[in-house]
Design an enzyme around this catalytic site. Structure first.
Site, PDB file in Angstrom:
ATOM      1  N   THR A 146       2.219   0.567   0.109  1.00 17.34           N
ATOM      2  CA  THR A 146       2.063   1.380  -1.332  1.00 17.34           C
ATOM      3  C   THR A 146       2.267   1.224  -2.376  1.00 17.34           C
ATOM      4  O   THR A 146       3.842   1.652  -2.338  1.00 17.34           O
ATOM      5  CB  THR A 146       1.973   2.420  -0.695  1.00 17.34           C
ATOM      6  OG1 THR A 146       1.001   2.990   0.639  1.00 17.34           O
ATOM      7  CG2 THR A 146       1.214   3.160  -1.633  1.00 17.34           C
ATOM      8  N   GLU A 147       1.878   0.716  -3.631  1.00 15.66           N
ATOM      9  CA  GLU A 147       2.340   0.247  -5.114  1.00 15.66           C
ATOM     10  C   GLU A 147       3.690  -0.330  -5.288  1.00 15.66           C
ATOM     11  O   GLU A 147       4.845   0.362  -5.928  1.00 15.66           O
ATOM     12  CB  GLU A 147       2.204   2.048  -5.538  1.00 15.66           C
ATOM     13  CG  GLU A 147       1.642   3.118  -5.356  1.00 15.66           C
ATOM     14  CD  GLU A 147       0.258   2.522  -6.704  1.00 15.66           C
ATOM     15  OE1 GLU A 147       0.643   2.285  -6.802  1.00 15.66           O
ATOM     16  OE2 GLU A 147      -0.729   3.452  -5.650  1.00 15.66           O
ATOM     17  N   LEU A 148       3.264  -1.295  -4.342  1.00 16.48           N
ATOM     18  CA  LEU A 148       4.797  -2.279  -4.637  1.00 16.48           C
ATOM     19  C   LEU A 148       5.696  -1.281  -4.303  1.00 16.48           C
ATOM     20  O   LEU A 148       7.278  -2.411  -4.356  1.00 16.48           O
ATOM     21  CB  LEU A 148       4.616  -2.689  -5.195  1.00 16.48           C
ATOM     22  CG  LEU A 148       3.257  -3.757  -5.898  1.00 16.48           C
ATOM     23  CD1 LEU A 148       3.733  -4.451  -7.343  1.00 16.48           C
ATOM     24  CD2 LEU A 148       3.092  -5.169  -4.725  1.00 16.48           C
TER      25      LEU A 148
END
Length: 402
Positions: A146-148
């Site tokens: 999630t979101e890097l």
């Protein structure tokens, strides 16, 4: 041969409806179906359908030499099935070409990697099964959290699940003098290869493309080609990671973003020595240059590239802690609605809406939030969570009584 690796995040949360204090204990359905359907259909018309059609034409035109990759969150896939089956079909057609890679992530686009290894594994496996079901048995080999969000420990968990590669942000405070344009490896388990976002070139497309005050406006393929050619010859991969909604939603069709993308491969093939590859191809073909040391989690959000977009204030931390206190009890409950709500309440966007940052980052947060203030987001979420806690406690008591 040097290569460009395109990765697109495809995600839409399930937004919570206005939920008052007086609804607690009475109304157990939390989701704003009308808003969620309306937004999915709007983004479908502006971004998903036209961009998928364009990419399919480009892949066919260049006989598979042009390639891209996607991470489509499970919560987004659920909404495609409910509200936009035409969008799901268009993604299926792209994957069927054999030149589009799908990445694994957490099913609900959650922050579970920061809270619970058990829940993180469950979320990842749920997403893996959903990908397999919807895309003809497809099994991702590369992971994108999630979101890097990434750290050495998170990477170790991902490696333990059998993934061969993982994507994250090429954050300055992690890289220092080093370049993001190489393959790296996890600091704990070298079997996991790490691809880092080139945030300068990625953000030139994703954020600055239509900014008329930008010194390099307008961005043309010729200009972008010069920047690619300026990358030192020994640097192997330019990783262009961005939200898929960049095309048509964040950067409107009137900006010329679709024409830019359509013209990009021809420029790359004719004016540079770059090719296009998917993440797994880069992972398999590139030899890691070094370990990447990330003791504290990073992300691709905001100037700090840290976790403060989701866990940067007391509101967010209180909501996050209250939610994950429920994990052990929820896991014992055999109730599909409880399990559904447990997953969807973990979606990172709920915490993002509570962010109290100001200045440039604050403007970005306001753009993505449907609440008037972060405090409204917190109150609404906590009202829902209070009702959810009552439902969980009631189910636990029922189980103990039988």
């Amino acid at each position: 041969m040097r290569t460009i690796c395109f990765y697109f995040q495809v995600h839409q949360p399930l937004r919570i409806k206005p939920y008052r204090f007086f609804d607690i204990g009475d109304d157990h359905y939390y989701w704003d179906d009308y808003s969620n359907k309306s937004i999915i259909r709007k983004v479908a018309q502006k971004c998903y359908l036209p961009m998928n059609a364009l990419l399919l034409d480009m892949i066919n035109h260049y006989n598979g030499k042009f390639k891209v990759s996607f991470s489509i969150s499970g919560v987004c896939l659920d909404q495609f099935e409910s509200y936009a089956p035409d969008v799901l079909e268009s993604f299926q057609k792209l994957v069927a070409t054999g030149h589009v890679e799908l990445l694994n992530e957490t099913d609900a686009h959650s922050l579970s990697a920061l809270a619970s290894k058990t829940e993180f594994n469950r979320m990842v496996n749920a997403h893996k099964e959903k990908i397999k079901r919807l895309f003809n048995g497809y099994e991702p080999k590369v992971f994108r959290n999630t979101e890097l969000i990434y750290s050495d420990k998170i990477g170790e968990m991902v490696a333990d699940m059998g993934f061969e590669g993982m994507l994250t942000e090429g954050a300055k405070h992690i890289l220092g003098w080093k370049s993001p344009n190489f393959v790296y490896e996890n600091n704990i388990n070298p079997n996991l290869k790490i691809l880092l976002k080139n945030f300068q070139l990625s953000d030139d497309i994703a954020f600055r493309f239509s900014n008329k005050s930008w010194s390099d406006y307008p961005l043309t393929t010729e200009k972008f080609g010069k920047w690619l050619n300026a990358v030192p010859k020994e640097q192997e991969t330019v990783n262009l990671f961005m939200d898929y909604e960049t095309f048509g939603e964040h950067q409107w069709v009137e900006t010329g973003i679709f024409e830019f993308m359509k013209a990009l491969p021809n420029m790359v093939f004719s004016q540079t020595d770059f090719t296009f590859s998917t993440p797994y191809e880069v992972v398999k073909g590139g030899k890691p240059i070094a370990k990447i040391n990330v003791p504290v989690p990073i992300s691709w959000a905001d100037e700090e590239r840290d976790l403060t977009a989701w866990l940067g204030n007391d509101l967010q931390n209180e909501a996050f802690a209250k939610l994950y206190e429920l994990e052990d009890k929820v896991k014992k409950i055999d109730d599909p609605e409880i399990q559904r709500d447990w997953s969807y309440l973990q979606t990172s966007d709920h915490f993002y809406y509570m962010c109290t940052k100001f200045f440039s980052d604050g403007a970005v947060h306001s753009y993505f939030s449907h609440y008037d203030t972060p405090y409204d987001a917190f109150i609404n979420y906590m009202n829902v969570l209070s009702d959810f806690i009552l439902r969980v406690e009631s189910k636990v008591k029922e189980m103990q009584a039988t």
